[in-house]
Motif scaffolding. Structure first.
Motif, mmCIF file in Angstrom:
data_model
loop_
_atom_site.group_PDB
_atom_site.id
_atom_site.type_symbol
_atom_site.label_atom_id
_atom_site.label_comp_id
_atom_site.label_asym_id
_atom_site.label_seq_id
_atom_site.Cartn_x
_atom_site.Cartn_y
_atom_site.Cartn_z
ATOM 1 N N ASN A 31 75.334 27.505 128.629
ATOM 2 C CA ASN A 31 74.528 28.291 127.695
ATOM 3 C C ASN A 31 73.870 27.390 126.650
ATOM 4 O OD1 ASN A 31 75.298 30.615 129.014
ATOM 5 N ND2 ASN A 31 76.781 31.256 127.473
ATOM 6 N N CYS A 34 70.820 25.408 128.000
ATOM 7 C CA CYS A 34 69.565 26.114 128.298
ATOM 8 C C CYS A 34 69.079 26.991 127.154
ATOM 9 C CB CYS A 34 69.701 26.955 129.568
ATOM 10 S SG CYS A 34 70.745 28.412 129.370
ATOM 11 N N GLY A 36 70.106 29.965 126.426
ATOM 12 C CA GLY A 36 70.271 31.381 126.730
ATOM 13 C C GLY A 36 71.728 31.682 127.037
ATOM 14 N N GLN A 37 71.991 32.910 127.445
ATOM 15 C CA GLN A 37 73.325 33.305 127.884
ATOM 16 C C GLN A 37 73.256 33.590 129.375
ATOM 17 O OE1 GLN A 37 73.886 36.473 124.673
ATOM 18 N NE2 GLN A 37 75.927 35.609 124.797
ATOM 19 N N ASP A 171 68.541 40.760 130.271
ATOM 20 C CA ASP A 171 67.081 40.778 130.184
ATOM 21 C C ASP A 171 66.413 40.335 131.481
ATOM 22 O OD1 ASP A 171 67.056 41.239 127.260
ATOM 23 O OD2 ASP A 171 67.853 39.196 127.177
ATOM 24 N N VAL A 285 66.651 27.326 136.488
ATOM 25 C CA VAL A 285 66.939 27.126 135.064
ATOM 26 C C VAL A 285 66.874 25.639 134.728
ATOM 27 C CG1 VAL A 285 68.696 27.390 133.258
ATOM 28 C CG2 VAL A 285 68.346 29.213 134.939
ATOM 29 N N VAL A 292 64.425 30.948 129.761
ATOM 30 C CA VAL A 292 65.706 31.648 129.556
ATOM 31 C C VAL A 292 66.199 31.572 128.120
ATOM 32 C CG1 VAL A 292 66.385 31.319 131.963
ATOM 33 C CG2 VAL A 292 67.104 29.651 130.242
ATOM 34 N N ALA A 293 65.583 30.759 127.277
ATOM 35 C CA ALA A 293 66.046 30.608 125.897
ATOM 36 C C ALA A 293 66.034 31.962 125.193
ATOM 37 C CB ALA A 293 65.170 29.611 125.148
ATOM 38 N N GLY A 294 67.145 32.275 124.550
ATOM 39 C CA GLY A 294 67.250 33.518 123.811
ATOM 40 C C GLY A 294 67.420 34.761 124.662
ATOM 41 N N ARG A 295 67.597 34.596 125.962
ATOM 42 C CA ARG A 295 67.707 35.741 126.867
ATOM 43 C C ARG A 295 69.099 35.813 127.479
ATOM 44 N NH1 ARG A 295 62.392 35.336 130.687
ATOM 45 N NH2 ARG A 295 62.515 37.606 130.756
ATOM 46 N N GLN A 296 69.476 37.024 127.891
ATOM 47 C CA GLN A 296 70.701 37.226 128.654
ATOM 48 C C GLN A 296 70.311 37.299 130.128
ATOM 49 O OE1 GLN A 296 73.748 39.918 127.262
ATOM 50 N NE2 GLN A 296 72.664 40.219 125.319
ATOM 51 N N VAL A 297 70.836 36.374 130.911
ATOM 52 C CA VAL A 297 70.347 36.142 132.265
ATOM 53 C C VAL A 297 71.476 36.313 133.283
ATOM 54 C CG1 VAL A 297 69.144 34.529 133.794
ATOM 55 C CG2 VAL A 297 68.717 34.467 131.312
#
Length: 317
Positions: A31, A34, A36-37, A171, A285, A292-297
């Motif tokens: 996490n 990248c 993101g989560q 997301d 990724v 993906v930054a700031g997103r839940q993937v």
């Protein structure tokens, strides 16, 4: 068979006694790297080692008794072959399996272990289809296509249903694509459950028929390929492509080097065994093909059937 949420939930109920509800793993290290989560749906922990068990079990147990008695048949590079052999064994019917001659030895052993009746063919789509058609004609078995089959697609949808039940705020979903059965089921179910979610297909640059087909607006067949992601060495199916064009938001392609790096990173970080095809979403990724930054993937790790004697990072230059 309507491919809607009611059908997908019915498929989930049908297959539940015969599959695992697989774990979803995450890593603070990945996490951080990248921004993101990332939530990894571990279908490498699935029965027969891949998501294919979901579709195969649903298809086999959807057959009426008279049809089932004649057995089932398919062509597959390995994971669907093993999954269908297992599903047929659970129902007590024969499974006739056509595999290309360059299939992974580990996947061949898996089919044999589940009692599949093997026939090998040249490693081309035409040879696979022709050999399987001959066997269906000779045996009266029902063709359970690896991806151009509605019951298979419905079964595959259940992986993302579980993922979104566990993590409803996702997301973005990253899904590998070969023939497109997983992608079709994933995109339909994900959009039905969460209409604003983004679904991205991911595939090797060396097997980029889906990306080229998206650009052309029609299927561009995959020529012979030696991509390390052996489960993705097939052209996307016509019904699957039609679904993808409507419900998939884009296609990201990745290099062979990124697939190997992603596979090794997941082995080392999550401490799990995945096959190259399963590494393709995380490779997207790594190569920053998808923001993906700031997103839940959610990333679907499609399988873990790998030949441990032929790991890609052990190959000599």
């Amino acid at each position: 068979m309507p491919l809607d949420l009611a059908t997908f939930r019915a498929a989930h109920d049908r297959i539940r006694p015969y599959i695992h509800r697989t774990a979803v793993l995450s890593s603070a290290r990945l996490n951080l790297a990248c921004g993101g989560q990332l939530f990894f749906k571990c279908e490498n922990f699935q029965k027969a080692g891949a998501f294919k068990s979901r579709g195969a079990v649903n298809a086999v147990f959807s057959l009426d008794d008279a049809t089932a008695r004649c057995g089932v048949a398919t062509h597959s590079s390995g994971n669907h072959a093993a999954a269908l052999s297992r599903a047929a064994g659970l129902r007590g019917i024969p499974a006739h399996i056509v595999m290309p001659s360059n299939s992974s030895k580990a996947k061949v052993r898996a089919v044999e272990g589940y009692g599949g009746r093997l026939t090998f063919c040249e490693p081309t789509q035409a040879a696979r289809e022709a050999t399987c058609a001959r066997i269906v004609s000779e045996t009266g078995a029902t063709l359970i296509h690896p991806f151009e089959n509605e019951a298979v697609m419905a079964g595959q949808s259940t992986a993302v249903i579980e993922l979104l039940e566990d993590h409803p705020a996702l997301d973005l979903i990253l899904c590998p694509v070969g023939g497109g059965g997983l992608l079709a089921g994933t995109s339909l179910a994900a959009k039905a459950l969460r209409p604003t979610i983004t679904v991205m297909a991911t595939e090797p640059e060396e097997a980029s028929d889906t990306a080229r087909s998206f650009r052309a607006g029609q299927i561009v067949p995959l020529e012979r390929t030696t991509t390390i992601a052996d489960g993705l060495r097939t052209t996307i199916g016509a019904p699957n492509f039609a679904i993808a064009r409507q419900w998939v938001d884009g296609v990201a392609t990745v290099s062979e080097e990124a697939i190997i790096a992603a596979m090794r990173t997941i082995w080392e970080t999550l401490k799990i065994v995945i096959e190259p095809s399963a590494a393709v979403p995380y490779a997207a990724v790594l190569e920053k093909k998808v923001p993906v930054a700031g997103r839940q993937v959610g990333l679907i790790l499609s399988g873990g059937n790998v030949d441990l004697d032929a790991l890609p990072w052990l190959r000599k230059p």
